[in-house]
Design a protein around this motif. Structure first.
Motif, PDB file in Angstrom:
ATOM      1  N   ASP A   1       0.826  -1.202   0.000  1.00  0.00           N
ATOM      2  CA  ASP A   1       0.000   0.000   0.000  1.00  0.00           C
ATOM      3  C   ASP A   1       0.866   1.260   0.000  1.00  0.00           C
ATOM      4  O   ASP A   1       0.364   2.359   0.235  1.00  0.00           O
ATOM      5  N   PHE A   2       2.154   1.101  -0.281  1.00  0.00           N
ATOM      6  CA  PHE A   2       3.044   2.263  -0.365  1.00  0.00           C
ATOM      7  C   PHE A   2       2.631   3.106  -1.577  1.00  0.00           C
ATOM      8  O   PHE A   2       2.630   2.639  -2.712  1.00  0.00           O
ATOM      9  N   ALA A   3       2.255   4.372  -1.304  1.00  0.00           N
ATOM     10  CA  ALA A   3       1.785   5.291  -2.349  1.00  0.00           C
ATOM     11  C   ALA A   3       0.555   4.750  -3.067  1.00  0.00           C
ATOM     12  O   ALA A   3       0.260   5.146  -4.197  1.00  0.00           O
ATOM     13  N   ALA A   4      -0.187   3.838  -2.405  1.00  0.00           N
ATOM     14  CA  ALA A   4      -1.387   3.244  -3.014  1.00  0.00           C
ATOM     15  C   ALA A   4      -2.258   2.684  -1.892  1.00  0.00           C
ATOM     16  O   ALA A   4      -2.183   1.493  -1.597  1.00  0.00           O
ATOM     17  N   PRO A   5      -3.100   3.504  -1.265  1.00  0.00           N
ATOM     18  CA  PRO A   5      -3.873   3.037  -0.106  1.00  0.00           C
ATOM     19  C   PRO A   5      -4.695   1.776  -0.370  1.00  0.00           C
ATOM     20  O   PRO A   5      -4.892   0.976   0.545  1.00  0.00           O
TER      21      PRO A   5
ATOM     22  N   ASP B   1      18.132  -1.525  -9.464  1.00  0.00           N
ATOM     23  CA  ASP B   1      17.709  -0.137  -9.326  1.00  0.00           C
ATOM     24  C   ASP B   1      16.418  -0.110  -8.511  1.00  0.00           C
ATOM     25  O   ASP B   1      15.331   0.132  -9.036  1.00  0.00           O
ATOM     26  N   PRO B   2      16.515  -0.403  -7.194  1.00  0.00           N
ATOM     27  CA  PRO B   2      15.316  -0.663  -6.395  1.00  0.00           C
ATOM     28  C   PRO B   2      14.618   0.562  -5.822  1.00  0.00           C
ATOM     29  O   PRO B   2      13.689   0.417  -5.027  1.00  0.00           O
ATOM     30  N   ASP B   3      15.009   1.759  -6.193  1.00  0.00           N
ATOM     31  CA  ASP B   3      14.383   2.952  -5.642  1.00  0.00           C
ATOM     32  C   ASP B   3      12.873   2.928  -5.905  1.00  0.00           C
ATOM     33  O   ASP B   3      12.437   2.611  -7.012  1.00  0.00           O
ATOM     34  N   PRO B   4      12.054   3.235  -4.908  1.00  0.00           N
ATOM     35  CA  PRO B   4      10.595   3.170  -5.086  1.00  0.00           C
ATOM     36  C   PRO B   4      10.070   3.992  -6.256  1.00  0.00           C
ATOM     37  O   PRO B   4       9.039   3.640  -6.845  1.00  0.00           O
TER      38      PRO B   4
ATOM     39  N   PRO C   1      -2.153  -2.148 -11.062  1.00  0.00           N
ATOM     40  CA  PRO C   1      -2.256  -0.802 -10.493  1.00  0.00           C
ATOM     41  C   PRO C   1      -3.326  -0.721  -9.413  1.00  0.00           C
ATOM     42  O   PRO C   1      -4.194  -1.596  -9.284  1.00  0.00           O
ATOM     43  N   GLU C   2      -3.265   0.339  -8.641  1.00  0.00           N
ATOM     44  CA  GLU C   2      -4.286   0.612  -7.639  1.00  0.00           C
ATOM     45  C   GLU C   2      -5.587   1.010  -8.327  1.00  0.00           C
ATOM     46  O   GLU C   2      -5.579   1.559  -9.435  1.00  0.00           O
TER      47      GLU C   2
END
Length: 688
Positions: free
Chosen positions: A293-297, A308-311, A319-320
């Protein structure tokens, strides 16, 4: 000393007053928190005798027991399917067996062989087994062995080809993950022994087959914080191990480390650092994905490039949307997800290439559970159930695009005899709340009916229609069965969850009480014939309902509950729920918790409904002190003639895996309690 059925055994009152954040809190039954003391054990024996005398005096109980047995005696019950090549592993309980056995089936519908039978091990009928892991070639099976409903278990390894249990095992404790080496030389694991002198030490180890456990090599150390948990997963294709490190509490977060599978065990590399919220990583072949739910409630499923694992560079595979993702499964090159809309399960399909795919036909008007593991197989296994249909398991072949019934149980009822309705009611603050109703068709227009009302309203869980012997029996006997989609769940998305979470939890209780009020106003029910019930978080719901609106309900079942919200975090694993409830260690949270804590809102000389509290020593999630203390407090305070009962069993745990015969007796007791207190005379024969 024996007590009459209408006279509960006395409980000594020993008040203790403590000050938390400047607030004085009195506890008259703190001594009952020590479940091992001789005083508590004697008190429990007296309570058990009192409760048993009540059940045994109900004239309809034997009639109820007979029908319960018929409803539970399905031809076969299959669960936990695993597909490894042409082999299928699963749990199966058949006929009158007390517990399921672990079975292997060759091919989709081929011959079966029993691999592990707990009945042949001794230890009584409460001994259970479940599948923990299977090697990717199907040659090794790891399974847990537990006694009763305890959360802890031992772990054993079966050589599937030889049919022998290996001496390599993990002792009684808490296994957070096990992964077999691709070459079959041993396994990696994360495990904490039950009486470990360093209970917070979190590490992963390598065990080579044929060696002593004392020789196991530590390959990754996560830390020693009490709210830290360590998992382990693997990608044989990429020859990688992944270590999810979860921090629970008010600010849950997850980090992920990767480590190459090799005899040298090189140092693990941090690839995902302290992602807030829910983050569940998994491999699909060599790709690292996560449900989050990171940046996606309302959740999404993302692919993470380990180089290159940066969020900001994560790619959405699913997708949400405005409906929260509840479950996910991988089959072939497809990702299947379920989203809940009120009381319906909707399935969506996406390719691992991120393209939306055509959705095959799935049964409607019920609940679908995705059963696959995340490693690659071309088959999707899913379960379907509804309020009138026992669980059936289906297999969908993604290559042939065909579905087949894989396991179906005989139905003990005529599904067409049950009418269901989805409607809405208005809660106390004007919010519209969905409500699911089920009743015998011939009683649709017969006026007010005895009613059983239940719900959950917490942790973003959804209560969708499922077949249970409990609901079926009540509907047969002319009850209206009602389930509101309370705030705190996510039937209407994550915002619905947040509207009943932490400082907003009273909304969930208000919704529940408003549902009962609506049923009475609409002449679906009548005030002296409404029973309520629920377990765990729903046990808290029931406790809040009877202390806030005691005159609205006739009877209540409170199973494995949380009830003393000022001390819930001090026992077992419950401190990890601070994100959901708040923590009493925080001044603002304490005020919110005290505002509804059921144990602290019991008032002397109040007319409470009949209450049945159910718990046991083995509950290490909602500690049984809640039920013990609440039983004592209600028995002393209630001004009604209705009983307050404590059904307490030593081997009962939070998620009890009861023997078949014990399940029959326990269910008969609960149904007898409801029918007796609501004045419903049990009718013989089948009405469904």
């Amino acid at each position: 000393m024996a007590h009459a059925v209408d006279s509960p055994p006395p409980t000594p009152i020993e008040p203790i007053t403590e000050v938390l954040h400047g607030i004085e809190i009195m506890d008259s039954y703190r001594w009952l928190e020590d479940q091992n003391s001789s005083r508590t054990r004697k008190w429990l024996e007296e309570q058990a005798a009192y409760t048993r005398a009540y059940f045994d005096a109900i004239p309809d109980r034997e009639r109820i027991r007979t029908r319960v047995r018929e409803l539970l005696a399905l031809k076969e019950v299959i669960s936990e399917p695993w597909n490894i090549g042409d082999r299928h592993f699963f749990l199966k309980r058949q006929d009158d067996r007390e517990q399921p056995v672990i079975v292997m089936r060759e091919g989709l519908f081929g011959p079966e062989s029993v691999l592990v039978d707990p009945a042949q091990r001794g230890g009584g009928s409460s001994l259970t087994v479940s599948i923990a892991a299977i090697s990717r070639d199907g040659s090794f099976l790891a399974y847990s062995v537990r006694n009763g409903g305890t959360d802890h278990s031992s772990l054993e390894i079966l050589d599937v080809e030889r049919g022998t249990v290996l001496p390599d095992c993990l002792p009684e404790g808490f296994c957070a993950g096990i992964v077999f080496a691709p070459d079959g030389s041993g396994f990696y694991y994360s495990h904490r022994e039950l009486n470990d002198p360093n209970p917070n030490y979190r590490a992963a180890f390598w065990h080579g087959f044929g060696t002593e456990r004392s020789e196991d090599r530590e390959i990754f150390f996560a830390g020693e914080e009490p709210n830290l948990f360590l998992g382990i997963l693997d990608s044989p294709e990429a020859k990688l191990l992944a270590y999810p490190v979860f921090f629970t509490g008010k600010s849950p977060r997850t980090s992920v480390y990767l480590q190459a599978m090799s005899s040298e065990s090189p140092e693990a590399r941090l690839v995902v650092e302290e992602i807030k919220g829910c983050f569940v990583p998994f491999f699909v072949r060599s790709q690292l994905l996560a449900y989050t739910d990171f940046a996606a409630p309302n959740f999404r499923i993302v692919r993470i490039d380990v180089g290159d694992p940066d969020p900001s560079h994560w790619q959405d595979v699913v997708p949400e949307s405005d409906k929260r993702i509840q479950q996910f499964a991988v089959a072939g090159d497809q990702m299947f997800v379920t989203r809940i809309d009120r009381f319906s399960t909707k399935v969506e399909v996406f390719g691992l290439d991120r393209e939306r795919r055509e959705v095959p036909h799935f049964p409607s008007e019920g609940t679908i559970d995705l059963l696959n593991r995340t490693f690659a197989t071309d088959k999707l296994f899913y379960a379907y159930t509804s309020i009138s249909r026992p669980t059936a398991i289906y297999c969908y072949d993604t290559g042939r695009e065909e579905a087949a019934a894989w396991s179906e149980s005989n139905s003990p009822i005529d599904a067409s005899a049950i009418a269901v309705e989805e409607t809405t009611f208005t809660s106390t603050d004007g919010v519209s709340v969905p409500l699911f109703l089920a009743v015998r068709k011939d009683l649709l227009n017969s006026g007010p009916l005895p009613t059983f009302l239940t719900g959950y309203g917490g942790f973003g869980s959804c209560v969708t229609p499922r077949f249970t012997a409990f609901a079926t029996f009540l509907i047969e006997q002319g009850f209206l069965f009602a389930v509101p989609a309370l705030r705190g769940g996510s039937e209407l998305g994550e915002q619905w969850h947040r509207a009943g979470k932490r400082e907003n939890r009273q909304n969930s209780f208000n919704d529940f009480v408003a549902a009962a009020g609506w049923l009475i106003r609409e002449h679906r029910s009548i005030s002296n014939r409404v029973a309520i019930g629920g377990g765990s978080n729903a046990g808290l719901l029931v406790g809040a309902a009877i202390t806030q609106q005691p005159d609205l309900f006739c009877a209540a079942i409170c199973l494995g509950p949380l009830l003393d919200m000022t001390r819930y975090h001090l026992f077992d694993f419950a401190a990890g729920w601070a994100d959901e409830y708040g923590s009493p260690d925080d001044q603002q949270d304490l005020q919110s918790l005290l505002a509804y804590s059921p144990y602290h809102h019991v008032l002397d000389r109040t007319t409470y409904p009949a209450v049945l509290l159910i718990s046991g020593d083995a509950d290490t999630r909602c500690n049984p002190m809640h039920a013990r203390k609440m039983a004592a407090r209600l028995q002393a305070a209630s001004g009604s003639a209705r009983p307050v009962l404590l059904d307490y069993k030593t081997a009962w745990g939070h998620t009890p895996v009861q023997p078949f015969s014990t399940k029959i007796e326990a269910l008969a007791d609960r149904l007898a309690f409801i029918c007796h207190e609501l004045g419903v005379r049990v009718q013989s024969g089948r009405f469904l």
